[in-house]
Every structure is written in C-alpha cells, then in structure tokens.
Enzyme design. Structure first.
Site, mmCIF file in Angstrom:
data_model
loop_
_atom_site.group_PDB
_atom_site.id
_atom_site.type_symbol
_atom_site.label_atom_id
_atom_site.label_comp_id
_atom_site.label_asym_id
_atom_site.label_seq_id
_atom_site.Cartn_x
_atom_site.Cartn_y
_atom_site.Cartn_z
ATOM 1 N N CYS A 101 0.935 -1.521 -0.107
ATOM 2 C CA CYS A 101 0.686 0.057 -0.067
ATOM 3 C C CYS A 101 1.211 1.334 0.067
ATOM 4 C CB CYS A 101 -0.992 -0.103 1.115
ATOM 5 S SG CYS A 101 -2.487 1.189 1.072
ATOM 6 N N CYS A 103 -0.105 4.513 1.741
ATOM 7 C CA CYS A 103 -0.572 5.278 2.657
ATOM 8 C C CYS A 103 0.510 5.528 3.149
ATOM 9 C CB CYS A 103 -2.243 4.710 3.039
ATOM 10 S SG CYS A 103 -2.084 2.899 3.957
ATOM 11 N N LYS A 176 -12.603 -4.781 2.245
ATOM 12 C CA LYS A 176 -11.503 -4.338 3.057
ATOM 13 C C LYS A 176 -13.051 -2.334 3.624
ATOM 14 C CE LYS A 176 -8.022 -1.106 4.771
ATOM 15 N NZ LYS A 176 -6.799 -0.550 4.112
ATOM 16 N N ARG A 186 -3.617 3.873 12.080
ATOM 17 C CA ARG A 186 -3.155 5.166 11.050
ATOM 18 C C ARG A 186 -2.750 5.285 12.553
ATOM 19 N NH1 ARG A 186 -8.995 6.344 8.940
ATOM 20 N NH2 ARG A 186 -8.636 4.758 7.526
ATOM 21 N N GLU A 214 -16.991 -7.504 -4.518
ATOM 22 C CA GLU A 214 -15.693 -7.598 -4.465
ATOM 23 C C GLU A 214 -14.639 -8.724 -4.086
ATOM 24 O OE1 GLU A 214 -13.984 -4.932 -3.870
ATOM 25 O OE2 GLU A 214 -15.394 -3.166 -4.100
ATOM 26 N N LYS A 229 -11.912 -7.330 6.645
ATOM 27 C CA LYS A 229 -11.013 -6.347 7.065
ATOM 28 C C LYS A 229 -12.330 -5.396 7.259
ATOM 29 C CE LYS A 229 -7.361 -2.831 7.572
ATOM 30 N NZ LYS A 229 -6.768 -2.605 6.742
ATOM 31 N N SER A 255 -6.600 -3.612 14.666
ATOM 32 C CA SER A 255 -5.855 -2.327 15.609
ATOM 33 C C SER A 255 -7.294 -1.476 17.141
ATOM 34 C CB SER A 255 -5.759 -1.230 15.467
ATOM 35 O OG SER A 255 -6.020 -0.308 14.509
HETATM 36 C C1 PBG Z 1 -3.743 0.329 5.065
HETATM 37 C C2 PBG Z 1 -4.143 -0.292 5.897
HETATM 38 C C3 PBG Z 1 -4.941 -0.014 6.634
HETATM 39 C C4 PBG Z 1 -4.342 -1.753 8.031
HETATM 40 C C5 PBG Z 1 -4.028 -1.532 7.382
HETATM 41 N N1 PBG Z 1 -3.085 -1.622 6.108
HETATM 42 C C6 PBG Z 1 -5.412 1.570 7.023
HETATM 43 C C7 PBG Z 1 -6.256 1.752 6.112
HETATM 44 O O1 PBG Z 1 -6.672 1.590 5.190
HETATM 45 O O2 PBG Z 1 -6.346 3.290 6.820
HETATM 46 C C8 PBG Z 1 -5.349 -1.105 9.424
HETATM 47 C C9 PBG Z 1 -5.512 -1.894 9.781
HETATM 48 C C10 PBG Z 1 -5.527 -2.399 11.634
HETATM 49 O O3 PBG Z 1 -6.097 -0.817 11.924
HETATM 50 O O4 PBG Z 1 -5.063 -2.781 12.403
HETATM 51 N N2 PBG Z 1 -4.307 0.579 3.821
#
Ligand code: PBG
Length: 305
Positions: A101, A103, A176, A186, A214, A229, A255
């Site tokens: 990813c 981000c 997701k 984050r 999806e 997720k 998380s």
């Molecule tokens: C990245 C990503 C995220 C998570 C895993 N990969 C965060 C998001 O999409 O903002 C979240 C994992 C977690 O909250 O434990 N895109």
C-alpha cells in the site's frame, strides 16, 4: 470431541511495524504491547514468534521520508524490503507477508496518488505493482495489497509473473471497509489521510452483498487468499465469503478491535485473556482460515500452555 471450532496457533498471523535505524522499539500508545521497531529488533522478535509457534508475520513499513507518490515504498532498499531480507536470512522458515500500500509512504496519507483532489485509481496501479515486485525481490513469501484500488490484483499478478514471480501468492484485502476501527493503526503506521477520508476506495460498512462482488472480482483477477477487514463487526461478511467461495479466507482483527479489549482489560472491566480468546474463536467460527491479529503472541502463549 464435539467442539466445532478449534483455534490454534497455526491460524495466527502477527503484524509488525518496521522503522529505519537501529535499536528502536517504541510502544504505540493506543496499542499497548505493540511497537514500532527497527530491523534488528524485528529480527529478534521474529525469532521469539517462531519459538512460540507463530507461523507467519505481516510487515508494515514506516519510512523516513514521505512524498506525493510514496516513492520510498518502491525502493529495493526500503524499510520493508530490508526487513524481509533480514528476517528470511535469520529465520528462513518464518512465512513473511508484506502489506502492499502507499498510505504509509505518501505525504498526504492516501493509499494512492492524488489527481484533482482525489485518488487516481489507475495511476496508482503501476506504483503498487512495482512495490509488490520489489517485496518479491526481497524475498517475501506472499504480498497483500490493502489499498482497495480496482484492478490492482490483476496488475500485481501480471507484474509478478513478468518478473519471474509467477509462484508468489497474493492475499487480497478484498472486502475492506472504510472503518473507524483503523484509528490506532493509523497512529502506529503514521498513515492518517491529511485531507478527506478513504470512502472513495474502501467499502461502506452498511453493505453486505457488495463484499461478495468485491471478492469475486479479486478472485477473477488472480487472488489466492481473500481477506475480510475488519473482522469482529463483520462476522456476517466473513461467513458469507466462506460460504460463497472456495479460496482460503483471511480475517483482519484490526487495531481498534485490539485496543478496545486492551483498554477495557486495563480498566479491570473485562477479563482480557478470556475476551481475546472468545473474539478470535468467533472469527474462526465465522469462517476465517487465518486471522491477522495483534493478539497473536498473547493468544499463542495461552493456546500453547
Ligand atoms: C493500509 C492499511 C490500513 C490497515 C491495514 N493496512 C489502514 C487503512 O486502510 O487506513 C489497518 C489495520 C488495522 O487497523 O489494524 N491501507
């Protein structure tokens, strides 16, 4: 003999946050007992994980510098790539999955490149493909795209195939949701979007049947494992996906789900160990074949004892 769901350490995948430098182990305030760690400490941690039977880890990188296009995600000497090489060198039989990813690597915190104020789906695909190939070159056992761009599984599959990694599997974050349960992550990954939100590429939490669409698309594009997720508020979705497809189903116990249990346990409001095992068992009962969870270490200790 009659128990219908058995949680084992073999089901668990432990997420790790890698930073540059040496000797670094910083606890993440909203995720007690989880750390940002430099590669040397990550390797030590992986040795311990292996010793308690955890079969797999998933790596997230926090780079030193971020830019508009997340270019540090693609570097062969990037933080995740370096960690993969070190882990596979020290603990070859630990199964290493990498999160693909942008981000964590973009200055704006979005999962793709920005064009006219929003994420450009198609311009992002090339970057994700390069990132996945660079993880593969470093020795990753499986890549896990979490960006939710349309068409990225096919783009990554083609890129991997043409670079000689046709055997490397893809675990797709297929269903997701745009969830507030990602808040603590984050903070851990320093990846909060600096403007707007992720609702133009992640799913609406109110939509159940859309998850089937999806997942079907990702399977058509070549996904080998499909993920739902978050997990705990989405057990119905896990169950639907398990019933509708034959591929292995992963669930990400994210998380915020972890932090809720940890916080209440610290306050003495719940029995943290029991709630943890109940949560993980329910995710497995819903249909998950594997569970990505920050509880993996604690759960392994209890399951092994
Ligand atoms: C990245 C990503 C995220 C998570 C895993 N990969 C965060 C998001 O999409 O903002 C979240 C994992 C977690 O909250 O434990 N895109």
């Amino acid at each position: 003999m009659v128990r219908q769901t058995i949680l084992t350490v073999d089901d668990l995948i432990y997420p790790l946050f890698v930073v540059t430098g040496r000797g670094i182990k910083r606890e993440i305030p909203s995720m007690p007992d989880c750390y940002q760690q430099s590669v040397d400490n990550i390797v030590q941690e992986v040795r311990e994980l292996k010793a308690i039977g955890i079969p797999a880890v998933i790596l997230f990188g926090i780079p030193d510098s971020k830019d508009e296009t997340g270019s540090s995600a693609l570097r062969d000497d990037g933080v995740v790539q370096t960690a993969v090489r070190a882990i596979k060198d020290a603990v070859p039989d630990m199964y290493v999955i990498t999160d693909v990813c942008l981000c964590e690597y973009t200055s704006h915190g979005h999962c793709g490149v920005i064009e006219k104020g929003d994420v450009s789906n198609d311009k992002t695909l090339m970057l994700l493909s390069k990132e996945a190939v660079s993880h593969a070159r470093a020795g990753a056992d499986m890549v896990a795209p979490s960006d939710m761009m349309d068409g990225r599984v096919m783009a990554i599959r083609q890129a991997l195939d043409s670079e000689g990694f046709s055997q490397l599997p893809i675990m797709s974050y297929a269903a997701k949701y745009a969830s507030a349960f990602y808040g603590p992550f984050r903070e851990a990954a320093e990846s909060a979007p600096q403007f707007g939100d992720r609702r133009s590429y992640q799913m609406d939490p109110a939509n159940r049947r859309e998850a089937i669409k999806e997942v079907a698309l990702d399977i058509e594009e070549g996904a080998d494992v499909v993920m739902v997720k978050p997990a705990l508020s989405y057990l119905d979705v896990i169950s639907d996906i398990k019933a509708s497809f034959v591929l292995p189903v992963a669930a990400y116990n994210v998380s915020g789900e972890y932090s809720l249990v940890k916080a209440a346990a610290r306050l003495g409001w719940i029995d943290g160990d029991k709630v943890m095992l109940e949560v993980l068992t329910s995710i497995k009962r819903a249909g998950a074949d594997m569970i990505i969870t920050y509880f993996a270490k604690e759960a392994a200790r209890l399951l092994n004892s």
